[in-house]
Design an enzyme around this catalytic site. Structure first.
Site, PDB file in Angstrom:
ATOM      1  N   HIS A 232      -1.246  17.431  18.666  1.00 20.87           N
ATOM      2  CA  HIS A 232      -1.072  17.788  20.072  1.00 20.87           C
ATOM      3  C   HIS A 232      -0.702  19.261  20.186  1.00 20.87           C
ATOM      4  O   HIS A 232       0.022  19.803  19.342  1.00 20.87           O
ATOM      5  CB  HIS A 232       0.024  16.922  20.688  1.00 20.87           C
ATOM      6  CG  HIS A 232       0.058  16.946  22.177  1.00 20.87           C
ATOM      7  ND1 HIS A 232       0.606  17.985  22.904  1.00 20.87           N
ATOM      8  CD2 HIS A 232      -0.375  16.048  23.092  1.00 20.87           C
ATOM      9  CE1 HIS A 232       0.515  17.719  24.191  1.00 20.87           C
ATOM     10  NE2 HIS A 232      -0.086  16.549  24.344  1.00 20.87           N
ATOM     11  N   ALA A 233      -1.186  19.895  21.241  1.00 21.88           N
ATOM     12  CA  ALA A 233      -0.936  21.325  21.416  1.00 21.88           C
ATOM     13  C   ALA A 233       0.519  21.636  21.731  1.00 21.88           C
ATOM     14  O   ALA A 233       1.009  22.732  21.430  1.00 21.88           O
ATOM     15  CB  ALA A 233      -1.828  21.863  22.533  1.00 21.88           C
TER      16      ALA A 233
END
Length: 388
Positions: A232-233
């Site tokens: 996930h960013a």
């Protein structure tokens, strides 16, 4: 209407569908699933998807998937008599869906102004790559084009790898979903006002709007996000991690769950580690956190790791193939596909729209039509209507 469609929410709604390929037909298939009478207007050569695989016994299964439950009428829209027949048909309709390039329907004499002049209650939906305005208005677009221009490809893939196309036609599907949503909003409004509206939907707009995490980072924080691979960013641990025989997916989004997670993997002290004190810090120090996770999972199969995490209430899952997902007990219980009887293929499983309506059956639909299959009955209905 067919008896097997009784109780479906859109029974009695008529849709004239000029669309072809994927985005528009996906939209109108959702209407057909819910009981609408969708009349698909095709060229004499048929929708392009009739000629795109995979094939079984000469029939395109892709065409079957997104044109289920519709009726087909083949017409040459450059012929004046055909246009006259279509205009008469649209007088009986609630919704028109078209996905030609902007200006084409007007040149054919079937634009929104003309058809709504004939039928003021008509909702007219135009679905195109870039909408009815803007510098790209005349630019041709397929799914990969809007994936490229929306930033979707740029944020997808490994950090040190090339931009990557999503493994499904997400731009087309996004456009089809927003088209269905926009059409239903306009139909709801019509019941209040008595008049239809022209709805303008673009694949580019739709896909861009389906990237809220990226939007927050660009519009709010002034960032220019890059690729983060299978992580996930913004959050950690939130991604895929290696076990003894493959990878599993994991999602931990708050401090309370992180403390529980640390106990589950045998590192309760990690919850007190200053590097992991917040979600932001965990993402900044994700490589160290990934090391702890993968050391723990190295002696476990993906199934064992997932079971141990699930026992503590941690969101985790094996990474299944598309075939495994469609055959899963969950997909079967939710009836996400249905059996239809095809005149050539026999029993055929096709996808269904995913929303459940209390009391509505999810079986009993009809297959995609053969080209021009319903000419006689549709024209007979028109003649019958004219004599009333």
């Amino acid at each position: 209407m067919d008896a097997d469609k009784a109780g479906r929410p859109l029974e009695g709604v008529r849709v004239i569908d000029f669309s072809r390929v994927l985005a528009g037909p996906y939209c109108t298939a959702l209407f057909a699933d819910l009981g609408a009478d969708v009349i698909k207007i095709e060229s004499p050569q048929g929708d392009d998807y009739r000629h795109v695989g995979p094939f079984r016994d000469g029939e395109s299964l892709l065409f079957q998937a997104v044109n289920r439950g519709k009726r087909s009428l083949a017409l040459d829209l450059k012929d004046a008599d055909a246009v006259k027949a279509v205009r008469a048909l649209c007088k009986t309709a609630d919704l028109v869906v078209e996905n030609f390039r902007p200006g084409v329907m007007e040149r054919l004499g079937l634009g929104a102004q003309t058809l709504q002049g004939d039928n003021p209650r008509l909702v007219y939906l135009s679905l195109s790559g870039f909408g009815q305005s803007g510098p790209n208005v005349s630019r041709p677009a397929y799914d990969i084009i809007v994936q490229a221009l929306s930033g979707m490809m740029h944020v997808t893939g490994a950090p040190d790898g090339p931009p990557t196309m999503i493994g499904e036609a997400l731009g087309d599907v996004a456009g089809g979903l927003f088209a269905a949503w926009g059409a239903m909003v306009a139909l709801f409004e019509r019941e209040r006002t008595g008049r239809g509206r022209h709805v303008d939907v673009a694949l580019f707009d739709s896909l861009l709007s389906m990237m809220p995490v990226t939007a927050a980072r660009v519009l709010g924080a002034g960032e220019d996000p890059g690729r983060t691979g299978n992580r996930h960013a913004l959050s950690a641990p939130f991604g895929t991690y290696r076990a003894a025989n493959g990878h599993f997916a994991l999602a931990v989004l708050n401090d309370r769950l992180f403390a529980t997670f640390c106990k589950a993997i045998g590192h309760p002290d990690a919850a007190q580690d200053a590097r992991f004190a917040s979600d932001t810090l965990r993402r900044e120090n994700e490589p160290a956190l990934a090391g702890l996770i993968e050391d723990w999972a190295a002696g476990l199969t993906t199934g064992e790791a997932v079971d141990l995490l699930a026992a503590s209430g941690i969101p985790a899952a094996p990474i299944e193939t598309a075939a495994e997902a469609w055959r899963s007990p969950q997909a079967k219980e939710r009836r996400l596909s249905a059996t239809v009887e095809h005149p050539v293929l026999g029993e055929l499983r096709v996808p269904c729209q995913p929303v459940h309506f209390a009391g509505m059956t999810r079986e009993g639909g009809t297959p995609a039509p053969s080209l021009d299959q319903h000419r006689d009955e549709i024209l007979a209905e028109l003649r019958e209507g004219e004599t009333r």
